[in-house]
Design an enzyme around this catalytic site. Structure first.
Site, PDB file in Angstrom:
ATOM      1  N   GLN A 108     -17.564 -31.868   0.398  1.00  0.00           N
ATOM      2  CA  GLN A 108     -18.085 -31.006   1.459  1.00  0.00           C
ATOM      3  C   GLN A 108     -19.607 -31.121   1.531  1.00  0.00           C
ATOM      4  O   GLN A 108     -20.298 -30.660   0.623  1.00  0.00           O
ATOM      5  CB  GLN A 108     -17.670 -29.559   1.173  1.00  0.00           C
ATOM      6  CG  GLN A 108     -18.250 -28.532   2.112  1.00  0.00           C
ATOM      7  CD  GLN A 108     -18.057 -27.120   1.582  1.00  0.00           C
ATOM      8  OE1 GLN A 108     -17.496 -26.921   0.507  1.00  0.00           O
ATOM      9  NE2 GLN A 108     -18.530 -26.146   2.318  1.00  0.00           N
ATOM     10  N   GLY A 109     -20.122 -31.725   2.583  1.00  0.00           N
ATOM     11  CA  GLY A 109     -21.571 -31.882   2.744  1.00  0.00           C
ATOM     12  C   GLY A 109     -22.158 -30.805   3.635  1.00  0.00           C
ATOM     13  O   GLY A 109     -22.476 -31.069   4.798  1.00  0.00           O
ATOM     14  N   GLU A 161     -10.311 -19.060   5.077  1.00  0.00           N
ATOM     15  CA  GLU A 161     -10.236 -19.772   3.805  1.00  0.00           C
ATOM     16  C   GLU A 161     -10.804 -18.938   2.658  1.00  0.00           C
ATOM     17  O   GLU A 161     -10.302 -18.988   1.544  1.00  0.00           O
ATOM     18  CB  GLU A 161     -10.998 -21.095   3.891  1.00  0.00           C
ATOM     19  CG  GLU A 161     -10.363 -22.093   4.816  1.00  0.00           C
ATOM     20  CD  GLU A 161      -8.889 -22.304   4.502  1.00  0.00           C
ATOM     21  OE1 GLU A 161      -8.067 -21.920   5.346  1.00  0.00           O
ATOM     22  OE2 GLU A 161      -8.578 -22.812   3.429  1.00  0.00           O
TER      23      GLU A 161
END
Lengths: 335, 397
Positions: free
Chosen positions: B133-134, B251
């Site tokens: 995840q960037g 999430e």
């Protein structure tokens, strides 16, 4: 689908809030008994045979929650419990309690064999008091008749507790150990609900005050240190709300644990949130006039009635001697 | 007084239910090599962990709610919860591909086109493509909208320049879910765009960061004139971010749903291992009340999690409410980790067997738990969210 699905516990909460507000202006405990009973609140979970509504416990929780929020000067938790649990053995007394004709309380602390029992909210106004017996059962006694009343030592000022010295009290009804266990299980849920209502009210008062009170040109609610304090209190109250929802749903992985946990959590969270609200109110929070101390007092009283500290120790003893995860079964057997 | 509350063995799940199948499968397939409650001289390799996760998916216990068209199992959140309870009870390793399964996957399902769904989703569940995840950057941590990594549209495709940090697992990953901006940094939330960037693209440089637990999971990822195909953009520019944040709020409530039960099983491991040895039992005894308090908190955490799952099942928006379980879990788990560390630190030197295993696990949990109040929105950010979006506290008179 159960037969109760068309009923909404929330509607009872709205009714309860309105009645409890009226109760604040009532002249005495007997008058409040009538108001609460007329709205069907005392007999909410009592069988229909004694004039109750015969509803499940989840309908009683919002009612006692409103009582906690509204600082109700009535032993409502005790009356709701006695109207239900006395019904099989003493239907006449149970129906009098459900109808608000008779005020009843429970001496939560100590047992009859000690000679003195205490922690009976509004025991002074009660016509009947349940006292526990060492063997696990309980007896209903008449104050005055061999059960001499004294003011109690608790902090609550709205429903102050009483103690009783038992000399020659003749029981008017007896509950066996099984009935007492069922009563205590219901009591844990009702107490947690009561504390949730009281704590939520403290939080609401603190959040409102923080937005009104201006210092250094800004409302207190502009200061992050206070915003975060209130957020933590909101988390605590939310955990009680969801913990109660879960306990009332009786989860398959352990209904007894869910119930005990939410009660033990409530016993700590309640006073914590009230203390926090007093801090937010500053000097005003320390005055008799601002009702936060009454919330603090009644929540500490509940913790005492429910013997929360002893409950935590009992849970600890249980936790340290038993293991229920099969992944560690071999280790448990090795010990 | 025996309350008979904690000691009651929970009833075995109904035979044939997803939970019962998961319990049986884990008992048979979670080998000693993979168990996180054992001290390992040589830890399980990445390949072993990938193989385990592959078989976990094949058995039906990952991708539970994903559509069958994309290699999912097409079940509901309730089954997801039931299976995750069993995963939590077991000393199973955390997913190597949780970013793929719990972040990239749901975002692709929300904003990706059909071709992207077909290309990316099955490969995530089959562990063919591991994702990272960037999002965070050196100058954009809690303040994510301050990110500066630039995406410019050119004739060859999107040209990416910038730097990401705290990119978990980047050095083991195949794809990066990259958040970049098309305009300038003062546009804040506007002009942010999502990409699925192949980590092997020319111009990407991944450097590992050693964290306080000695692990090298976190990475810095540098993008120097990296060209990304138009087909790897997720959602439209300006549109991807809004959809992504909506997914993120769900999430926060639903990812690693097994956490409460894992937490409980760590506590149960601590108690069971200490009970094997009279000295350890004596060391644990003074902590009895604190451990009971932790046990209560585990139950309260389950209430926070299960209530949100019920709301999601009912189709309700949960908005900022995902902050509650994240905040509660991270702080309660840290308190437990501290108590666990204090207990194992008093073990006599040279302990072996269960106590040796326990000490290694508690040390690891203690150190790694320090990140729990930092990642996925720090404690301070969660408290800000509650103050602003749940309590609606005003900032000015």
């Amino acid at each position: 689908m159960s037969m109760f699905d068309e009923l909404d516990p929330k509607e009872f909460e709205d009714t309860a809030r309105a009645v409890i507000e009226t109760c604040a202006a009532a002249t005495d405990t007997a008058a409040r008994a009538t108001l609460l009973a007329e709205a069907g609140l005392v007999g909410i979970i009592a069988p229909e045979a004694v004039g109750g509504l015969g509803l499940p416990i989840r309908f009683a929780v919002p009612i006692v929650s409103a009582a906690g929020a509204g600082l109700l000067a009535y032993p409502l938790i005790e009356s709701i419990l006695l109207a239900r649990h006395l019904a099989p053995v003493a239907p006449t007394i149970a129906s009098a309690i459900a109808a608000g004709e008779s005020v009843a309380s429970i001496a939560w602390n100590g047992c009859a064999e000690d000679g003195v029992v205490g922690g009976a909210p509004l025991g002074l106004d009660a016509a009947q008091v349940l006292v526990f017996l060492a063997g696990g059962g309980a007896a209903l006694v008449l104050p005055g008749a061999g059960a001499d009343i004294q003011p109690g030592a608790g902090l609550d000022v709205d429903a102050p507790d009483s103690s009783f010295t038992l000399t020659a009290a003749a029981p008017t009804a007896l509950l066996d150990a099984e009935a007492v266990a069922a009563l205590r299980a219901d009591a844990a849920l009702l107490r947690a609900g009561f504390v949730m209502g009281s704590a939520a009210q403290c939080l609401a008062l603190a959040a409102e005050y923080a937005q009104e009170r201006v210092q250094f040109g800004k409302p207190l609610s502009a200061y992050q240190v206070l915003r975060h304090r209130l957020s933590r209190d909101a988390l605590a109250v939310e955990s009680l709300r969801t913990g109660l929802t879960r306990a009332l749903a009786e989860p398959a992985e352990g209904a007894a644990m869910a119930r005990e946990a939410v009660w033990l959590a409530a016993a700590q969270i309640g006073p914590n949130v009230a203390e926090s609200a007093i801090q937010v109110f500053g000097g005003m929070g320390f005055t008799w006039e601002v009702p936060l101390h009454r919330h603090l007092r009644q929540m500490h009283a509940q913790a005492t009635y429910g013997a929360a500290t002893a409950g935590l120790d009992a849970l600890a003893a249980d936790l340290l001697t038993d293991t229920n995860n099969e992944w560690y079964g071999d280790l448990a057997n090795a010990g | 007084m025996n309350l008979q509350v904690s000691g009651q063995t929970p009833p075995a799940p109904d035979a044939g239910s997803p939970a019962a199948r998961a319990r049986t499968w884990l008992a048979e397939n979670l080998t000693d090599r993979l168990r996180t409650d054992r001290a390992h001289d040589t830890p399980a390799t990445l390949q072993e962990r990938i193989a385990f996760e592959k078989s976990l998916h094949a058995a039906g216990f990952a991708g539970i709610t994903w559509p069958t068209a994309y290699a999912g199992h097409g079940l509901g959140l309730r089954e997801h919860l039931e299976i995750n309870r069993e995963i939590g009870r077991a000393p199973a390793p955390n997913s190597v591909n949780s970013i793929g399964k719990e972040l990239a996957g749901p975002i692709i399902m929300a904003v990706g086109n059909d071709s992207q769904k077909e290309r990316f989703l099955p490969a995530i569940l089959k562990m063919q493509e591991i994702w990272c995840q960037g999002f965070s950057e050196p100058g954009a941590g809690s303040d994510l909208a301050a990110l500066r990594t630039r995406a410019e549209r050119t004739a060859e495709g999107w040209r990416i320049n910038g730097q990401k940090i705290w990119t978990s697992g980047a050095s083991k990953s195949h794809r990066c879910l990259l958040l970049a901006r098309t305009g300038t940094a003062d546009e804040r939330h506007k002009g942010l765009v999502l990409f699925a960037v192949p980590i092997t693209a020319p111009g990407i440089d991944v450097r590992e960061i050693t964290s306080i637990d000695g692990q090298r999971s976190f990475c810095e990822v540098f993008f120097n004139d990296v060209i990304v195909d138009e087909a790897d953009m997720l959602g439209a520019p300006d549109e991807g971010w809004a959809a992504a944040t909506r997914v993120l709020s769900i999430e926060r409530a639903s990812n690693r749903m097994y956490r409460s039960w894992r937490f409980q099983s760590e506590l149960e491991h601590l108690v069971a291992a200490c009970r094997t040895d009279a000295r350890a039992r004596a060391i644990m005894q003074p902590y009895a009340r604190q451990l009971a308090q932790i046990r209560v908190e585990v139950e309260m955490l389950k209430g926070l999690v299960e209530t949100l799952v019920e709301r999601l099942i009912a189709g309700e928006e949960i908005g900022p409410n995902g902050s509650f379980p994240k905040l509660y879990w991270s702080e309660a788990h840290q308190r437990f980790a501290r108590i666990g560390l204090e207990i194992v630190s008093q073990f006599p030197p040279g302990v072996e067997g269960p106590l040796h295993d326990l000490r290694a696990r508690m040390q690891d949990i203690y150190l790694s738990s320090r990140a729990e109040t930092i990642y996925a929105g720090t404690t301070e950010i969660q408290l800000d969210i509650i103050a602003k979006r749940i309590l609606n506290l005003k900032r000015a008179a």
